[in-house]
Design a protein around this motif. Structure first.
Motif, PDB file in Angstrom:
ATOM      1  N   GLY A 142       0.750  -1.408   0.062  1.00  0.00           N
ATOM      2  CA  GLY A 142      -0.107  -0.004  -0.036  1.00  0.00           C
ATOM      3  C   GLY A 142       0.754   1.241  -0.056  1.00  0.00           C
ATOM      4  O   GLY A 142       1.855   1.289  -0.760  1.00  0.00           O
ATOM      5  N   CYS A 143       0.504   2.064   0.967  1.00  0.00           N
ATOM      6  CA  CYS A 143       1.345   3.473   0.999  1.00  0.00           C
ATOM      7  C   CYS A 143       2.599   3.060   1.671  1.00  0.00           C
ATOM      8  O   CYS A 143       2.715   2.386   2.871  1.00  0.00           O
ATOM      9  N   ARG A 144       3.608   3.388   0.995  1.00  0.00           N
ATOM     10  CA  ARG A 144       4.915   3.025   1.543  1.00  0.00           C
ATOM     11  C   ARG A 144       5.147   3.767   3.067  1.00  0.00           C
ATOM     12  O   ARG A 144       5.942   3.199   3.621  1.00  0.00           O
ATOM     13  N   PHE A 145       4.469   4.860   3.274  1.00  0.00           N
ATOM     14  CA  PHE A 145       4.587   5.491   4.462  1.00  0.00           C
ATOM     15  C   PHE A 145       3.863   4.978   5.651  1.00  0.00           C
ATOM     16  O   PHE A 145       3.904   5.383   6.754  1.00  0.00           O
ATOM     17  N   HIS A 146       3.079   3.968   5.459  1.00  0.00           N
ATOM     18  CA  HIS A 146       1.894   3.595   6.363  1.00  0.00           C
ATOM     19  C   HIS A 146       2.744   3.077   7.641  1.00  0.00           C
ATOM     20  O   HIS A 146       2.060   3.098   8.578  1.00  0.00           O
ATOM     21  N   THR A 147       4.032   2.402   7.669  1.00  0.00           N
ATOM     22  CA  THR A 147       4.592   1.667   8.558  1.00  0.00           C
ATOM     23  C   THR A 147       4.882   2.828   9.646  1.00  0.00           C
ATOM     24  O   THR A 147       5.055   2.606  11.023  1.00  0.00           O
ATOM     25  N   ARG A 148       5.006   4.001   9.439  1.00  0.00           N
ATOM     26  CA  ARG A 148       5.579   5.007  10.320  1.00  0.00           C
ATOM     27  C   ARG A 148       4.696   6.409  10.300  1.00  0.00           C
ATOM     28  O   ARG A 148       4.846   7.134  11.116  1.00  0.00           O
ATOM     29  N   CYS A 149       3.284   6.125   9.477  1.00  0.00           N
ATOM     30  CA  CYS A 149       2.631   7.268   9.605  1.00  0.00           C
ATOM     31  C   CYS A 149       1.669   7.460  10.862  1.00  0.00           C
ATOM     32  O   CYS A 149       1.035   6.447  11.253  1.00  0.00           O
ATOM     33  N   VAL A 150       1.712   8.909  11.363  1.00  0.00           N
ATOM     34  CA  VAL A 150       0.515   8.720  12.607  1.00  0.00           C
ATOM     35  C   VAL A 150      -0.873   8.976  12.086  1.00  0.00           C
ATOM     36  O   VAL A 150      -1.616   8.545  12.853  1.00  0.00           O
ATOM     37  N   VAL A 160      -2.316   6.872   9.914  1.00  0.00           N
ATOM     38  CA  VAL A 160      -2.619   5.568   9.354  1.00  0.00           C
ATOM     39  C   VAL A 160      -3.948   5.022   9.466  1.00  0.00           C
ATOM     40  O   VAL A 160      -4.358   5.077  10.587  1.00  0.00           O
ATOM     41  N   ARG A 161      -4.519   4.561   8.402  1.00  0.00           N
ATOM     42  CA  ARG A 161      -5.985   3.756   8.427  1.00  0.00           C
ATOM     43  C   ARG A 161      -5.635   2.484   7.734  1.00  0.00           C
ATOM     44  O   ARG A 161      -4.790   2.407   7.155  1.00  0.00           O
ATOM     45  N   ASP A 162      -6.706   1.874   7.676  1.00  0.00           N
ATOM     46  CA  ASP A 162      -6.856   0.481   7.059  1.00  0.00           C
ATOM     47  C   ASP A 162      -6.479   0.696   5.377  1.00  0.00           C
ATOM     48  O   ASP A 162      -5.652  -0.215   4.954  1.00  0.00           O
ATOM     49  N   ARG A 163      -7.062   1.546   4.895  1.00  0.00           N
ATOM     50  CA  ARG A 163      -6.988   1.823   3.367  1.00  0.00           C
ATOM     51  C   ARG A 163      -5.549   2.003   2.956  1.00  0.00           C
ATOM     52  O   ARG A 163      -5.048   1.520   1.870  1.00  0.00           O
ATOM     53  N   CYS A 164      -4.670   2.586   3.732  1.00  0.00           N
ATOM     54  CA  CYS A 164      -3.228   2.872   3.403  1.00  0.00           C
ATOM     55  C   CYS A 164      -2.649   1.683   3.450  1.00  0.00           C
ATOM     56  O   CYS A 164      -1.419   1.624   2.696  1.00  0.00           O
ATOM     57  N   VAL A 165      -2.775   0.321   4.186  1.00  0.00           N
ATOM     58  CA  VAL A 165      -2.132  -0.627   4.023  1.00  0.00           C
ATOM     59  C   VAL A 165      -2.365  -1.607   2.702  1.00  0.00           C
ATOM     60  O   VAL A 165      -1.281  -2.221   2.305  1.00  0.00           O
TER      61      VAL A 165
END
Lengths: 315, 337
Positions: B285-293, B295-300
């Motif tokens: 998903g979004c490359r940044f989702h592992t560190r994003c404050v 983050v939601r399900d869609r991002c993964v």
């Protein structure tokens, strides 16, 4: 405006002058890197000792006819030789006589010539061919590199002395065969060394910058990569000289040198004495010590060159 | 005008004793679009390892491209080979990060500067010497520098030699890869201002790669923020610093110190957790989702496209609009003296 190219051939990058704060000041520390290396060598006592030994050795070899008290082939004192007695050092013959009644000192002095010629020639041949092969591999990379390196691996897998013996056996008994036999095992060593340091240099930014400027490949390798990869070769060459002299002596000890028994060569002189070891130990000691001192001199000097050019050891 | 479309640079990971077997790839650059109009400066920012230097090298074809196109003016650099590429490179030059590594230690300054002139036959004979002096003048080095070797100079002086070398080829675009990050802070301003002056005099276009947000703000017209091989946000320098839309940009800006103790103590900080994930095995998903404050399900599951959230403001975040609403205009980031 230009400095001499020669003077800068042995430079390595100097990480010492990182004074970024003095940007406003014009230009700092106008000493060349080559001169810096030379200064380091001069300051190193090991280098001074090694260098003196080498210088002495070279002078003896050059002026052998002037220094030697007698002709090394002169057997005038043959009548003094007995099965149980070979005259040792005396005032007339400082190093004594050998088994054929020749003056040992003169033979040692002339032997320096043979050792110098064999050592230097075999090293130059080995280093030159090795450098050509390494340059080929380092410049082209890819399958050329793989092929060349596998061949050198095969050469390296054969023990040096064994390889040298086989080569000498094929060529036959002569001084040339010793030179070739000592040179060949050096080839893969130098090839690998140059190839490795070229690969290392190629990764550096200045090569990328030359490439981005649009420099052609040949000039990229010959102007930038190759000259910057030579320092390890220089160190290896100065260390390999002592090995070359020992190997050459070992090969002639094994009887692979010239077929002419009159030729004075330290390794050969040792062979000749093995039978008279009890009767005349001086015949083993003098050539042995000569080989040892010369090899030690080159070794000390080689170490000093390595220390002077190794950026990690810079003080 | 420089146009980069869907640029990908993947470095293969190989295994095997005799024959190399490709077992994966480091996706250093994974689909980057950039446009720099003539005479403008684009700042490319991101943390170390995000692939920003590789973008610079890929434009000059110093690394092999996996896919994508690079076009400068009418020339498609990405389609050229051999001699055509060598000649075309003259128009695009690079300034390297480390001034200690980017100059050949065995060449004196004169021959470093004359090399691009000779290799492209821009001048002949005595005109080469005149040009070398001209180049030294233009970067503020004394004429006596010509006969000296790189090790005799300080870092700032060396970087100016590097700039002079890039200018020697008479380029229109200069890729400056972290040109000041190896220098003392006191020297950084000199070099950045020199670059700005040269841009004005010679009508140059810059791609300015840096991790220093303050310097980028000072020199750049537009800024692109890179994260793990992709652009996450791009807009004008003014908008990016006052109204960031991507959570990663927010985090980056909050790490820039503000020289006002009251603001510094009271402002809200977004601290990034963890390290940059491996580009050999990027997150789904979004490359940044592992560190994003945020983050939601869609991002993964779904990778966000870089899209125009506001006029002239692109961001690659599913929730950029919500972030735009929730974040008040931020205090200005200080410019370095």
């Amino acid at each position: 405006m230009r400095l001499s190219r020669k003077a800068t051939l042995v430079m390595t990058p100097d990480p010492g002058s990182t004074g970024a704060g003095d940007d406003a000041a014009d230009v700092v520390r106008p000493n060349s890197l080559g001169r810096e290396g030379l200064r380091r060598i001069k300051r190193n006592p090991l280098a001074v000792v090694g260098g003196s030994v080498i210088l002495f050795f070279i002078l003896v070899a050059l002026f052998a006819p002037l220094l030697a008290p007698f002709n090394p082939r002169d057997i005038s004192w043959f009548d003094q030789i007995r099965p149980t007695r070979i005259p040792g050092p005396s005032t007339a013959h400082w190093f004594g006589l050998d088994a054929a009644g020749r003056d040992e000192l003169s033979r040692i002095i002339y032997g320096a010539r043979a050792s110098l010629v064999i050592g230097v020639l075999s090293l130059l041949i080995g280093a030159f061919i090795g450098a050509m092969i390494g340059l080929l591999a380092g410049a082209f990379g890819g399958w050329v590199d793989s092929l060349v390196m596998r061949i050198t691996d095969i050469m390296l897998s054969v023990p040096g002395l064994l390889l040298a013996l086989s080569i000498a056996a094929v060529i036959g008994q002569s001084q040339t065969s010793i030179i070739v036999a000592v040179a060949v095992p050096n080839i893969p060593l130098f090839a690998r060394l140059l190839r490795g340091s070229m690969l290392g240099e190629r990764q550096k930014d200045y090569v990328a910058s030359a490439e981005s400027v649009g420099v052609r490949r040949r000039s990229l390798v010959m102007r930038h990569v190759f000259p910057n990869s030579l320092a390890p070769m220089l160190v290896q060459a100065s260390l390999a000289l002592s090995t070359a002299i020992i190997d050459a002596s070992a090969l002639s000890f094994l009887g692979l040198g010239s077929a002419d028994p009159g030729v004075a060569e330290w390794g050969r002189m040792l062979t000749d004495t093995t039978r008279y070891l009890r009767v005349a130990p001086h015949l083993a000691i003098f050539p042995g010590v000569a080989i040892m001192i010369t090899a030690l001199g080159f070794n000390l000097f080689g170490e000093a060159v390595r220390e002077a050019l190794d950026p990690k050891l810079r003080r | 005008m420089l146009t980069v479309r869907d640029l990908k640079v993947h470095f293969p990971i190989t295994k095997g004793v005799f024959f190399d077997r490709v077992v994966g790839a480091v996706r250093a650059v994974d689909g980057v679009d950039l446009t720099i109009p003539d005479g403008a400066t684009l700042g490319l920012v991101g943390e170390s390892g995000c692939g920003k230097s590789t973008v610079g090298k890929a434009i000059l074809r110093l690394v092999p491209l996996t896919s994508g196109t690079v076009r400068f003016d009418d020339v498609e650099l990405s389609a050229l080979h051999g001699e055509a590429l060598r000649t075309a490179r003259r128009k695009v030059q690079m300034i390297f990060q480390d001034p200690y590594a980017s100059l050949d230690p065995r060449q004196n300054v004169e021959s470093i500067l004359a090399e691009p002139i000779r290799t492209h036959a821009l001048r002949k004979g005595a005109a080469i010497d005149t040009r070398v002096v001209e180049l030294l003048d233009s970067v503020g080095l004394p004429r006596t520098a010509a006969g000296r070797y790189p090790h005799e100079f300080s870092g700032g002086q060396r970087q100016r030699i590097g700039i002079a070398r890039a200018l020697a080829a008479e380029p229109s675009l200069i890729i400056a890869d972290e040109p000041v990050s190896a220098l003392d802070v006191s020297i950084q301003a000199q070099v950045v201002n020199l670059l700005a002056d040269l841009q004005e005099q010679l009508d140059l276009t810059y791609l300015f790669i840096s991790h220093d947000l303050a310097i980028v703000r000072h020199i750049a017209d537009d800024v692109a923020v890179m994260y793990l091989g992709g652009i996450v946000e791009t807009t004008s320098a003014e908008l990016l610093y006052t109204r960031p839309l991507h959570p990663y940009t927010l985090a980056l800006l909050s790490a820039v110190p503000i020289p006002d103790p009251i603001v510094e103590d009271t402002r809200r900080r977004t601290v990034l957790e963890g390290d940059l994930p491996s580009p050999a095995n990027p997150p789904s998903g979004c490359r940044f989702h592992t560190r994003c404050v945020y983050v939601r399900d869609r991002c993964v599951t779904e990778r966000p496209e870089l899209r125009e959230v506001e006029p002239g403001h692109m961001a690659a975040c599913h929730f950029a609009e919500e972030i735009a609403v929730s974040i008040s205009p931020r205090p200005a980031v200080d410019q370095r003296p």
